[in-house]
Write a protein that holds these residues in place. Structure first.
Motif, short mmCIF file in Angstrom:
data_model
loop_
_atom_site.label_atom_id
_atom_site.label_comp_id
_atom_site.label_asym_id
_atom_site.label_seq_id
_atom_site.Cartn_x
_atom_site.Cartn_y
_atom_site.Cartn_z
N ASP A 123 0.07 -9.12 -13.11
CA ASP A 123 0.71 -7.82 -13.37
C ASP A 123 -0.16 -6.65 -12.92
N THR A 124 -1.27 -6.93 -12.23
CA THR A 124 -2.11 -5.83 -11.72
C THR A 124 -1.76 -5.44 -10.30
N ILE A 125 -0.94 -6.24 -9.62
CA ILE A 125 -0.67 -5.99 -8.20
C ILE A 125 0.18 -4.74 -7.99
N ILE A 126 1.28 -4.61 -8.73
CA ILE A 126 2.16 -3.46 -8.53
C ILE A 126 1.45 -2.14 -8.81
N PRO A 127 0.74 -1.98 -9.94
CA PRO A 127 0.03 -0.71 -10.16
C PRO A 127 -0.97 -0.39 -9.06
N MET A 128 -1.64 -1.42 -8.54
CA MET A 128 -2.61 -1.20 -7.46
C MET A 128 -1.91 -0.74 -6.19
N MET A 155 -0.68 2.83 -6.58
CA MET A 155 -1.78 3.79 -6.49
C MET A 155 -2.14 4.08 -5.03
N LEU A 156 -2.21 3.02 -4.23
CA LEU A 156 -2.55 3.21 -2.82
C LEU A 156 -1.47 4.00 -2.09
N LYS A 157 -0.21 3.67 -2.37
CA LYS A 157 0.89 4.39 -1.71
C LYS A 157 0.92 5.87 -2.12
N SER A 158 0.74 6.13 -3.41
CA SER A 158 0.80 7.51 -3.88
C SER A 158 -0.40 8.33 -3.41
N SER A 159 -1.48 7.65 -3.03
CA SER A 159 -2.66 8.37 -2.52
C SER A 159 -2.52 8.71 -1.04
N GLY A 160 -1.41 8.29 -0.43
CA GLY A 160 -1.15 8.64 0.97
C GLY A 160 -1.56 7.59 1.97
N ARG A 161 -2.06 6.44 1.50
CA ARG A 161 -2.44 5.38 2.44
C ARG A 161 -1.22 4.64 2.98
N THR A 162 -1.36 4.17 4.20
CA THR A 162 -0.42 3.21 4.74
C THR A 162 -0.82 1.84 4.21
N VAL A 163 0.13 1.10 3.68
CA VAL A 163 -0.16 -0.22 3.11
C VAL A 163 0.56 -1.27 3.93
N TYR A 184 6.74 -1.40 -1.38
CA TYR A 184 5.31 -1.20 -1.59
C TYR A 184 4.50 -1.37 -0.31
N PHE A 185 5.18 -1.67 0.79
CA PHE A 185 4.49 -1.88 2.07
C PHE A 185 5.16 -1.05 3.15
N VAL A 194 -7.63 -9.27 -6.28
CA VAL A 194 -7.17 -8.13 -5.49
C VAL A 194 -6.80 -6.95 -6.38
N GLY A 195 -6.28 -7.22 -7.59
CA GLY A 195 -5.88 -6.14 -8.48
C GLY A 195 -7.02 -5.28 -8.96
N ASN A 196 -8.26 -5.76 -8.81
CA ASN A 196 -9.42 -4.97 -9.24
C ASN A 196 -9.52 -3.66 -8.47
N LEU A 197 -8.94 -3.63 -7.27
CA LEU A 197 -8.95 -2.40 -6.48
C LEU A 197 -8.25 -1.27 -7.23
N GLY A 198 -7.29 -1.61 -8.07
CA GLY A 198 -6.56 -0.60 -8.83
C GLY A 198 -7.33 -0.04 -10.01
#
Length: 527
Positions: A222-227, A230-238, A275-276, A499-503
């Motif tokens: 359950d950590t993948i979606i929040p992560m 967060m990346l998408k809302s920060s303006g990154r291309t995922v 999300y991508f 991978v979710g630790n990035l969030g």
């Protein structure tokens, strides 16, 4: 997509706002922290990409590796003529670890340190003695690099089941003469195991079983979606780059993002694609990371799975003529799912100004991390699930490590005294009375040295067995960093357990490595 972020994500910056709050790292459990080998300024990262298998999707070893093991055994018996007795074998999914090396020619499994000295060696499941180990790997004029065709590296989770089966077959061949054809040496047996594994992948056996019941084989996270949010809302291309084809990728990502399965009441959905920005399936990594790889890029029609040509009739290179150039723009940009291609296609999709603006997260040191960093200059994050347990054991074992350090120091001290006394007895002139005193002192010291050595070895063995009863700590081999740890240090800018630790960190964090010390510096600073 380039938005003026810094060109080099590893350059130093004087903008104090790039770092997250100082207390951030202290509040994160040691098993979930992100560790830094090479500085990464996230404020300079434009695009963040992920592998799928064993990165976003963490498979359950007790079920998935068992599925791979029993499928491989069946192929060996049914297709390659191995004894039916193999079908009765069992699989211990906890036995093998990543970072080992198979000596295919000799039937040995090795763990070595960063200098490629063999520290632990088994022939099948039989531990080799120190003398056997030295005779086999330490008595040559030219040091073995352990990289040739006679060796196989156990660097992925996919390799664990086949490595265990290889060890079983080595023991079986040794203990049951004639049951396996004499023309099949250990190398041929390993090649057969690999052929059986490939058969399982080609006929879709493994993926069909996972697709029918992903919950049985894949951990929910359950950590993948929040992560990702967060990346998408920060303006990154995922983006996602996986070797799996669209049909399997669609099943796995549905389970991870929405807990949907083929057999559930709700059909598979494409909602996870929100999300991508881009998804590349069937990428054939690591060759994908070579821009000279001329693989065609196809768009995937997600509803039907049909492939659509993306080059609008770009001509093929003629024999003897110049190479055909990729078009400057990839048409049909409303497609976000693709198959094949190479890294040049991906760079055009991402529209990055520099390869150092890309961070790629993966679990395979060769397929994901080495090529993307060494050949391209991408920033890399390596996923090491084993790290969660190891970091927690280390954090709670400071007293044990102090004891080990003291015992090793005491051994060194006593050995120096023994060598000094032996030198004096052999080379200095002295009367018989003085010589007898030195001999008596030497005997006492040698007895004490033996006791301290035994105590140190037992304490070291007990400490390593806390991590794994056979192979010990994945990042250590004796007192040195292991071969696996050396690869992580060389090729992964960042590494973490999931991978979710990035969030858990700010998307604009500046990851900085700790200061490195030479041995002489460490000795001085520890005084």
């Amino acid at each position: 997509m380039s938005d003026g972020r810094g060109i080099n994500a590893c350059e130093e910056s004087h903008d104090l706002g790039l770092s997250s709050f100082p207390e951030e790292r202290q509040n994160i459990d040691i098993g979930q922290q992100i560790f830094c080998n090479s500085a990464v300024n996230m404020n300079s990262i434009v695009a963040v990409g992920f592998d799928m298998d064993y990165t976003l999707a963490q498979y359950k070893p007790e079920t998935f590796e068992s599925l791979a093991y029993y499928g491989t055994v069946e192929k060996l018996v049914r297709n390659l003529g191995y004894p039916k007795e193999l079908l009765e074998w069992s699989f211990d999914w906890t036995y093998m670890v990543r970072g080992l090396v198979l000596d295919k020619k000799r039937g040995n499994i090795l763990k070595m340190d960063r200098h490629k000295y063999v520290k632990i060696a088994y022939h099948g499941f039989r531990l080799l003695s120190k003398d056997e180990k030295v005779a086999t790997y330490g008595n040559t004029f030219i040091k073995d690099a352990f990289d040739g065709p006679d060796y196989a590296h156990i660097d992925t989770f996919f390799s664990l089941a086949e490595s265990y089966l290889f060890a079983q077959l080595v023991d079986y061949k040794d203990n049951n003469p004639g049951q396996i054809s004499e023309v099949k040496d250990y190398s041929r047996i390993y090649a057969d195991v690999r052929s059986a594994v490939d058969m399982c992948h080609r006929d879709g056996t493994l993926k069909e079983m996972v697709a029918k019941d992903p919950k049985k084989y894949i951990n929910e996270d359950d950590t993948i979606i929040p992560m990702l949010k967060m990346l998408k809302s920060s303006g990154r291309t995922v983006f996602l780059v996986t070797n799996s084809l669209w049909d399997y990728t669609h099943v796995v990502m549905n389970f991870l993002i929405e807990a949907r399965t083929i057999n559930s009441s709700s059909s598979l959905s494409s909602n996870w694609l929100q999300y991508f920005d881009f998804v590349i399936t069937g990428s054939a990594k690591p060759s994908f990371f070579h821009d000279k790889n001329r693989a065609d890029l196809f768009a995937v029609e997600t509803e039907s799975g049909k492939l659509i040509n993306t080059d609008n009739g770009t001509p093929l290179a003629q024999v003897g003529g110049p190479a055909a150039e990729l078009p400057d723009q990839i048409p049909n940009k409303h497609y976000k799912v693709f198959q094949g291609g190479n890294v040049s296609h991906l760079h055009k999709l991402l529209n990055v100004g520099s390869s150092s603006q890309v961070l790629y997260v993966g679990d395979h040191i060769y397929g994901d991390i080495l090529r993307s960093k060494k050949a391209l200059g991408w920033r890399t994050m390596f996923i090491v699930p084993e790290l969660e347990k190891e970091a927690r054991i280390l954090s709670s074992s400071s007293e044990t490590r102090k004891k080990l350090k003291l015992l090793r120091g005491e051994r060194d001290k006593i050995e120096d005294q023994v060598h000094h006394l032996k030198w004096s007895l052999e080379h200095e002139d002295m009367d018989n009375s003085e010589k007898e005193k030195l001999i008596a002192k030497l005997e006492l010291l040698e007895g004490y040295r033996a006791r301290v050595r035994a105590a140190h070895q037992e304490a070291q063995r007990s400490f390593h067995q806390q991590f794994h009863p056979v192979w010990g700590q994945i990042m250590k081999a004796g007192f040195q960093n292991s071969r696996f740890a050396h690869q992580v240090e060389r090729f992964a800018c960042l590494y973490t357990s999931q991978v979710g630790n990035l969030g858990l960190y700010s998307p604009n964090k500046y990851y900085r490595p700790v200061e490195n010390f030479m041995v002489h510096e460490s000795n001085v600073l520890s005084l």
